[in-house]
Motif scaffolding. Structure first.
Motif, PDB file in Angstrom:
ATOM      1  N   ARG A   1       0.855  -1.194   0.000  1.00 10.99           N
ATOM      2  CA  ARG A   1       0.000   0.000   0.000  1.00 10.99           C
ATOM      3  C   ARG A   1       0.887   1.238   0.000  1.00 10.99           C
ATOM      4  O   ARG A   1       1.856   1.317   0.761  1.00 10.99           O
ATOM      5  N   GLN A   2       0.570   2.195  -0.858  1.00 13.07           N
ATOM      6  CA  GLN A   2       1.322   3.441  -0.912  1.00 13.07           C
ATOM      7  C   GLN A   2       0.352   4.611  -1.139  1.00 13.07           C
ATOM      8  O   GLN A   2      -0.528   4.536  -2.003  1.00 13.07           O
ATOM      9  N   THR A   3       0.501   5.661  -0.358  1.00 20.81           N
ATOM     10  CA  THR A   3      -0.345   6.845  -0.479  1.00 20.81           C
ATOM     11  C   THR A   3       0.496   8.006  -0.983  1.00 20.81           C
ATOM     12  O   THR A   3       1.578   8.281  -0.451  1.00 20.81           O
ATOM     13  N   VAL A   4       0.009   8.685  -2.055  1.00 21.40           N
ATOM     14  CA  VAL A   4       0.753   9.791  -2.666  1.00 21.40           C
ATOM     15  C   VAL A   4      -0.167  10.993  -2.831  1.00 21.40           C
ATOM     16  O   VAL A   4      -1.398  10.876  -2.847  1.00 21.40           O
ATOM     17  N   ALA A   5       0.439  12.177  -2.971  1.00 21.82           N
ATOM     18  CA  ALA A   5      -0.324  13.403  -3.228  1.00 21.82           C
ATOM     19  C   ALA A   5      -0.660  13.481  -4.712  1.00 21.82           C
ATOM     20  O   ALA A   5       0.176  13.184  -5.568  1.00 21.82           O
ATOM     21  N   PHE A   6      -1.919  13.877  -5.029  1.00 25.23           N
ATOM     22  CA  PHE A   6      -2.344  14.018  -6.421  1.00 25.23           C
ATOM     23  C   PHE A   6      -3.315  15.191  -6.501  1.00 25.23           C
ATOM     24  O   PHE A   6      -4.415  15.151  -5.933  1.00 25.23           O
ATOM     25  N   HIS A   7      -2.920  16.257  -7.216  1.00 26.75           N
ATOM     26  CA  HIS A   7      -3.688  17.496  -7.211  1.00 26.75           C
ATOM     27  C   HIS A   7      -4.536  17.696  -8.451  1.00 26.75           C
ATOM     28  O   HIS A   7      -5.209  18.721  -8.587  1.00 26.75           O
ATOM     29  N   SER A   8      -4.513  16.756  -9.385  1.00 27.48           N
ATOM     30  CA  SER A   8      -5.354  16.880 -10.581  1.00 27.48           C
ATOM     31  C   SER A   8      -6.656  16.120 -10.381  1.00 27.48           C
ATOM     32  O   SER A   8      -6.884  15.486  -9.346  1.00 27.48           O
ATOM     33  N   SER A   9      -7.475  16.144 -11.404  1.00 28.57           N
ATOM     34  CA  SER A   9      -8.797  15.532 -11.292  1.00 28.57           C
ATOM     35  C   SER A   9      -8.751  14.033 -11.530  1.00 28.57           C
ATOM     36  O   SER A   9      -7.858  13.540 -12.223  1.00 28.57           O
ATOM     37  N   PRO A  10      -9.716  13.283 -10.987  1.00 30.61           N
ATOM     38  CA  PRO A  10      -9.821  11.851 -11.282  1.00 30.61           C
ATOM     39  C   PRO A  10      -9.971  11.570 -12.771  1.00 30.61           C
ATOM     40  O   PRO A  10      -9.463  10.572 -13.277  1.00 30.61           O
ATOM     41  N   ALA A  11     -10.659  12.469 -13.482  1.00 29.77           N
ATOM     42  CA  ALA A  11     -10.847  12.262 -14.919  1.00 29.77           C
ATOM     43  C   ALA A  11      -9.520  12.289 -15.653  1.00 29.77           C
ATOM     44  O   ALA A  11      -9.268  11.500 -16.573  1.00 29.77           O
ATOM     45  N   LEU A  12      -8.628  13.213 -15.254  1.00 35.48           N
ATOM     46  CA  LEU A  12      -7.320  13.286 -15.885  1.00 35.48           C
ATOM     47  C   LEU A  12      -6.501  12.032 -15.576  1.00 35.48           C
ATOM     48  O   LEU A  12      -5.816  11.493 -16.453  1.00 35.48           O
ATOM     49  N   LEU A  13      -6.578  11.547 -14.335  1.00 34.26           N
ATOM     50  CA  LEU A  13      -5.856  10.319 -13.975  1.00 34.26           C
ATOM     51  C   LEU A  13      -6.363   9.143 -14.797  1.00 34.26           C
ATOM     52  O   LEU A  13      -5.575   8.344 -15.315  1.00 34.26           O
ATOM     53  N   ARG A  14      -7.667   9.053 -14.923  1.00 39.70           N
ATOM     54  CA  ARG A  14      -8.242   7.954 -15.707  1.00 39.70           C
ATOM     55  C   ARG A  14      -7.771   8.021 -17.158  1.00 39.70           C
ATOM     56  O   ARG A  14      -7.455   7.003 -17.772  1.00 39.70           O
ATOM     57  N   TYR A  15      -7.714   9.232 -17.686  1.00 46.11           N
ATOM     58  CA  TYR A  15      -7.267   9.411 -19.062  1.00 46.11           C
ATOM     59  C   TYR A  15      -5.864   8.828 -19.254  1.00 46.11           C
ATOM     60  O   TYR A  15      -5.595   8.083 -20.196  1.00 46.11           O
ATOM     61  N   HIS A  16      -4.949   9.163 -18.353  1.00 49.22           N
ATOM     62  CA  HIS A  16      -3.575   8.681 -18.479  1.00 49.22           C
ATOM     63  C   HIS A  16      -3.476   7.168 -18.266  1.00 49.22           C
ATOM     64  O   HIS A  16      -2.691   6.494 -18.938  1.00 49.22           O
ATOM     65  N   LEU A  17      -4.249   6.632 -17.326  1.00 49.51           N
ATOM     66  CA  LEU A  17      -4.226   5.184 -17.097  1.00 49.51           C
ATOM     67  C   LEU A  17      -4.741   4.425 -18.311  1.00 49.51           C
ATOM     68  O   LEU A  17      -4.184   3.392 -18.703  1.00 49.51           O
TER      69      LEU A  17
END
Length: 694
Positions: free
Chosen positions: A510-526
């Motif tokens: 398990r790893q927790t990181v800071a992410f300041h963009s939107s979930p939609a942008l993350l989904r796009y990259h994934l």
């Protein structure tokens, strides 16, 4: 295949090496200092640790300097004779040997007295002393005693001991390493004598047979005939008023001869007044051991032992020293060198050699019937006493040895413990027998290594719950592959603890990181990297995504993202890729275009649009891009995907790479084309996946 080089210097430790290596450190084309090394699959077994009876000091040792004894996992001592066991204290106390040592109970009991006597004799010349009495005690403390037919496993090496005849406690060893079986006979006899059973043929045929070749192709008299000839010769010497000398060089022969003579004297009352002596404190001590271990002897001794211990002798006496000996009339004696010098000049006396004589010894010389002998003081005396030879050495002759070899059906036969010419004759006879077969005969010299190739299949045994399952055609079995040394098993996870003592453990990373963009942008990259992404929790602000059914990404707060997966090699690799995307998503050029620039799509030129397509490709594939006149070449691991930007066709021999390029190109077009579709250069052209962008 034979090669000469320093033993122990190969890459034999490699478990994938299919070559078994065998090296004589002693007893190669000679009788004496028996010591052999077997190496296979990273395991090393040492067989015997003797000295040469015709040499003294360091010269008597096997060639220990030619091998790194720290590699030895296991040392097996076949029997207590000095040419097979006398350098054991030297190995344990004077070298870097760290392995385990095994021998039978009688061997360990008698070896204690033999080694103590060897130290006492060596003290005559301290320069030749190899070890002390303290070293003897320390080495025997390390030795582990075993019973016949017991199977022991040490570091993945399995071995079983079998009766070898020869002497009390003598053992043959059947050794198994990674499925390859080797039988080492040591000195053995296939003829039952007064007290010992014959050597047994193991129930399993070995791949390699290491056998003695002491008598070569010679055929010896049957034992009953030898006993008759011996007693007749002794009786005739006594009748003529002479004295009979029987030099006995090895324990075992002593016990056999006293049993023969004790019985013969019992059956001939006229001899009751003629004394029989054995003059050895060592033999006396060992008689007590023989009396103790009659249960390890043949049926004849065991039956007689229920009434009277056969080693409680009636007509044979122990003589403590020559000072107690009244040399006044006919007798039979076992004191050798001193009495030889006293009796050699009298024609009435007789010498009978009853054991095997090694080259370089006084016994071997006197068998030539010399006209005179030299005393220990240097005086020369005429030899008038008669000399006879009747071998009671409990070794196999050619008939017994060849029958034993044929019965074992080994594919490789290694001859040891034999003088050069005897061994050569035996090798020639065996080759003639096997001339139309694939069996190989080897007779390596000392320090000459032979390499034998064994290619075996790896077989895993299904055990536990899975063994009860009867698969149908097309079914597959899932389980845990367990390997211990060279044994492999397939088990259900729930059976692991029962069969191996191990437990299964699942590690959740398990790893927790800071992410300041939107979930939609993350989904796009994934999706750009992995294709379809599952949504586990469909919360617009705090969704949970599932990547390739193994990596979970959950927004635990507005700006914190938790990544979770079950730790294993594959999942860890995918998790590394996901983390790389998460850490670079906010700063990637595609993210900047999608989130920060004013909307000017309806007013951009075709050249600008193509440039932005290239930007998407560079963000995904980095420096692997090369531009051509009509498109783009993407090279990944020597595989090239070609994109024609006039038609948006993708040409690639690798299916996975082609799918990845198509997916990236599709995302780029979906991002740009809706805003200025009328002026795009590919307007109305059908794309490779069948979609139209018009």
């Amino acid at each position: 295949m034979a090669t000469k080089r320093k033993a122990g210097s190969s890459s034999i430790g490699d478990l994938n090496n299919d070559f078994l290596e065998f090296t004589n450190l002693g007893a190669g084309n000679e009788v004496g200092r028996s010591c052999h090394i077997i190496q296979y699959k990273g395991k090393t077994v040492m067989l015997d640790a003797g000295v040469h009876p015709a040499l003294n000091g360091m010269a008597a040792l096997p060639f220990y300097d030619e091998f790194d004894l720290s590699e030895v996992d296991l040392l097996l001592i076949s029997h207590f004779h000095l040419d097979h066991a006398a350098s054991l204290p030297y190995v344990v106390q004077k070298t870097n040997f760290r392995g385990r040592i095994f021998m039978t109970h009688p061997t360990k009991a008698i070896l204690k007295w033999l080694l103590a006597d060897y130290v006492r004799v060596s003290n005559v010349d301290t320069e030749d002393q190899l070890f002390s009495e303290k070293d003897v005690s320390a080495s025997l403390e390390r030795a582990e005693a075993i019973d016949y037919h017991a199977t022991i496993e040490v570091e993945g090496i399995k071995f079983t001991s079998y009766p070898a005849g020869h002497v009390l406690g003598a053992a043959m060893f059947l050794i198994e390493i990674a499925g390859v079986k080797t039988l080492f006979t040591g000195d053995y006899s296939r003829e039952e004598n007064r007290h010992l059973m014959a050597a047994q043929i193991p129930p399993v045929n070995p791949d390699i047979l290491i056998t003695e070749s002491t008598f070569g192709t010679a055929t010896l008299q049957p034992r009953p005939e030898k006993e008759t000839r011996l007693t007749s010769l002794i009786h005739s010497i006594i009748r003529r008023g002479g004295r009979c000398l029987l030099p006995v060089f090895a324990l075992g022969e002593v016990q056999e001869l006293v049993l023969v003579l004790d019985e013969y004297w019992h059956n001939h009352p006229e001899l009751h007044g003629v004394p029989i002596y054995y003059a050895s404190n060592l033999a006396k001590k060992c008689m007590a051991v023989y009396s103790t271990y009659i249960n390890m002897m043949n049926d004849n001794i065991r039956k007689r032992g229920t009434e009277r211990n056969p080693f409680e002798l009636r007509y044979v006496e122990n003589l403590r020293s020559l000072d107690k000996f009244a040399d006044l009339g006919p007798c039979v004696n076992g004191i050798s060198r001193h009495l030889l010098e006293k009796w050699v000049t009298d024609v009435r006396n007789g010498l009978i050699i009853v054991g095997y004589c090694v080259e370089g010894t006084m016994a071997k010389h006197i068998l030539t019937e010399p006209a005179e002998i030299q005393t220990m003081s240097g005086q020369k005396l005429p030899r008038r006493m008669t000399i006879e030879e009747i071998s009671f050495a409990a070794h196999v002759d050619y008939t017994q040895n060849s029958e034993f070899i044929y019965a074992n059906e080994a594919t490789h036969i290694i001859l040891v413990h034999g003088e050069f010419h005897n061994m050569l004759r035996l090798k020639s006879a065996l080759k003639s027998h096997y001339k139309n077969e694939k069996t190989e005969i080897h007779s390596p010299r000392n320090c000459e290594m032979i390499r034998l190739e064994f290619k075996g299949e790896k077989v895993a045994k299904v055990m536990g719950t899975l063994a009860k399952y009867k698969p149908q055609e097309g079914d597959h079995i899932d389980g845990i592959l367990l390997q211990k040394d060279f044994q492999m098993s397939i088990l259900a996870p729930e059976d692991l603890e029962e069969f191996s003592g191990l437990n299964t453990t699942v590690i959740v990373e398990r790893q927790t990181v800071a992410f300041h963009s939107s979930p939609a942008l993350l989904r796009y990259h994934l999706e750009s990297m992995f294709g379809a992404i599952d949504t586990v929790v469909a919360d617009e602000k705090r969704p949970t995504f599932r990547v390739m059914d193994c990596i979970s990404l959950a927004f635990v707060s507005e700006y914190r993202l938790r990544i979770e997966w079950i730790g294993n090699l594959m999942n860890d690799t995918i998790a590394d890729a996901v983390l790389a995307i998460v850490m670079s998503a906010e700063s990637s050029p595609a993210s900047v275009i999608l989130t920060s620039q004013p909307c000017r799509h309806a007013h951009i030129t075709p050249t600008e649009r193509l440039e932005r397509i290239r930007m998407f490709l560079e963000a995904q594939f980095g420096e692997e891009i090369e531009y051509t006149d009509i498109g783009v070449d993407i090279k990944v691991d020597e595989t090239i995907a070609k994109i024609d930007l006039t038609t948006l066709q993708v040409d690639c021999l690798s299916g996975p790479l082609k799918d990845r390029v198509v997916h990236t190109l599709t995302r780029a077009i979906e991002t740009i084309s809706p805003f200025a579709e009328a002026s795009l250069p590919w307007n109305g052209v059908e794309y490779t996946n069948g979609d139209k962008f018009c």
